[in-house]
Design an enzyme around this catalytic site. Structure first.
Site, PDB file in Angstrom:
ATOM      1  N   SER A  66       0.792  -1.231   0.000  1.00  0.00           N
ATOM      2  CA  SER A  66       0.000   0.000   0.000  1.00  0.00           C
ATOM      3  C   SER A  66       0.825   1.282   0.000  1.00  0.00           C
ATOM      4  CB  SER A  66      -0.953   0.007   1.200  1.00  0.00           C
ATOM      5  OG  SER A  66      -2.060  -0.815   0.922  1.00  0.00           O
ATOM      6  N   LYS A  69      -0.010   3.743  -2.602  1.00  0.00           N
ATOM      7  CA  LYS A  69      -1.019   4.809  -2.476  1.00  0.00           C
ATOM      8  C   LYS A  69      -0.390   6.200  -2.326  1.00  0.00           C
ATOM      9  CE  LYS A  69      -4.680   1.889  -0.538  1.00  0.00           C
ATOM     10  NZ  LYS A  69      -3.986   0.644  -0.213  1.00  0.00           N
ATOM     11  N   SER A 130      -5.759   3.063   4.831  1.00  0.00           N
ATOM     12  CA  SER A 130      -5.306   2.378   3.620  1.00  0.00           C
ATOM     13  C   SER A 130      -6.417   1.629   2.889  1.00  0.00           C
ATOM     14  CB  SER A 130      -4.169   1.408   3.969  1.00  0.00           C
ATOM     15  OG  SER A 130      -3.391   1.123   2.833  1.00  0.00           O
ATOM     16  N   LYS A 255       2.947   6.443   5.401  1.00  0.00           N
ATOM     17  CA  LYS A 255       2.141   5.365   4.836  1.00  0.00           C
ATOM     18  C   LYS A 255       2.687   3.994   5.176  1.00  0.00           C
ATOM     19  CE  LYS A 255      -1.404   4.046   2.655  1.00  0.00           C
ATOM     20  NZ  LYS A 255      -1.371   2.909   3.598  1.00  0.00           N
TER      21      LYS A 255
END
Length: 413
Positions: A66, A69, A130, A255
């Site tokens: 992720s 992202k 997420s 993140k």
């Protein structure tokens, strides 16, 4: 027999004189005496200057989960800044996007195919917890289709000098979990970048859109559901109020990334000394049920930097900088860098910058950007990519016979 022992002693003497080869160090390519991270790859740098503070296998391409992202949401943020998307715009998930949210291993925010959600709600869900489907919905809104958006992601990374990126979807999931139209590439492909690539991506979003930290620093998400508003805890356990928070290390982003192939990874960032440190730990090893290991590794990396480096003045404002006999410049402002405790800043050497990194200097009307040639750690690989825009000029065609006749009489009178 005496000759045999004599030869044997010579062999031992030669072996003892050879340098010891540390296999682990050669494989890891990590900073000597560095922190205990237990990662496949890691990196830390100063966000303002791009100074590299720690590096381990930074060029090794790894699955990123992720962390994908960050690229997706960079482009969404860009679309908002350019007026192509509004926070109040509403988006309804496709049936496939909504169905994915019913599988625990794919998401943690439930979406209803019959409901509309604002861009802001989806943006927060994608950053804070997420949400894969939220990221897909935003990408589809910006690109028209997820496929178009994936192509835009690839093009953006290429424009930043990242030419070997493997980006096949907008969420970071393995393609095998996705429906047709949600990915490019093979059905079992997964997004991959190197730690240095992730550093470039992180610097771009933090330099251009620092307001993303207002979202990533939120310890929880409030999101609408059929039973009313539901509260979700942020996946970043280093935020203040979460269980891995440490005073003095005020992480406010960025993140997490988790898949079977990517392992537990995290891009962290925290402000300090009027600058910002970015930490990257990829595929942290340990027990599968240990949800704190990537955050412990991040803390170890942050402690290593602050235990070994001081943020000190390298050049004062209006100080003269010489890097050749003919070229002498003055600084616009004070220049600070990270130095080991016993480092002498008077030993710095300077050269003209050929990329986006460096500090501005002037010589009368002549201006330049310099970097410190022997900066401890050096700089992240942050190339400047020049876009040559070709001017389109219509091709000249030869006039016909009748056009020549017309032009003759036109210019005759």
């Amino acid at each position: 027999m005496k000759q045999f022992f004599k030869k044997l002693l010579i062999v031992f003497a030669v072996l003892l004189s050879l340098p010891v080869f540390n296999l682990q160090t050669a494989q890891a390519e990590s900073t000597p005496g560095g922190p205990d991270l237990n990662t496949t790859a890691a990196l830390a740098f100063d966000e303002k200057s791009g100074q590299l503070l720690y590096s381990q296998n930074a060029d090794k391409k790894v699955a990123i989960g992720s962390i994908t992202k960050v690229v997706t949401l960079y482009l969404v943020t860009k679309a908002i800044h350019e007026g192509n998307l509004k926070w109040t715009d509403k988006i309804k998930p496709t049936q496939a996007q909504a169905e994915m949210t019913q599988h625990d291993e794919l998401t943690n925010v439930s979406l209803d195919a019959n409901k509309e959600y604002t861009v802001q709600q989806l943006y927060q869900a994608a950053w804070i917890v997420s949400s894969n489907s939220a990221a897909m919905m935003l990408a589809q809104k910006v690109g028209g289709t997820e496929i178009n958006f994936i192509k835009l992601m690839r093009k953006t990374l290429k424009s930043w000098g990242i030419k070997d990126a493997e980006i096949d979807n907008v969420s970071g999931l393995n393609n095998s979990y996705l429906y047709k139209g949600m990915y490019l590439g093979k059905t079992d492909s997964e997004n991959k970048l190197s730690a240095n690539d992730i550093a470039i991506v992180s610097k771009h979003i933090l330099d251009q859109y620092p307001e993303v930290l207002k979202t990533t620093s939120q310890p929880e998400l409030t999101f609408p559901s059929n039973e009313g508003d539901k509260i979700y805890k942020s996946l970043n356990l280093l935020l203040k109020g979460n269980r891995d928070y440490q005073e003095g290390y005020e992480f406010d982003g960025l993140k997490t990334g988790t898949t079977k192939q990517a392992g537990d990874s995290f891009v962290g960032t925290f402000p300090i000394h009027n600058t910002r440190i970015v930490t990257i730990v990829m595929d942290v090893k340990g027990e599968a049920n240990d949800k704190d290991k990537r955050f412990r590794a991040t803390q170890n990396l942050a402690h290593y930097i602050l235990d070994n480096y001081d943020y000190r003045t390298a050049l004062k404002k209006n100080q003269q900088v010489t890097f050749s006999k003919k070229e002498k410049y003055k600084t616009y402002r004070e220049v600070k860098v990270w130095m080991p405790h016993d480092f002498n800043p008077n030993s710095f050497l300077y050269e003209k910058s050929t990329g986006n990194l460096g500090f501005n200097v002037a010589q009368g009307k002549k201006q330049a950007k310099l970097i410190i040639k022997n900066l401890p750690g050096g700089y992240i690989q942050y190339p400047q990519v020049k876009h040559a825009i070709k001017k389109i000029v219509p091709k000249k065609t030869k006039p016909s016979f009748w056009e020549n006749i017309g032009n003759f009489f036109k210019h005759l009178f």
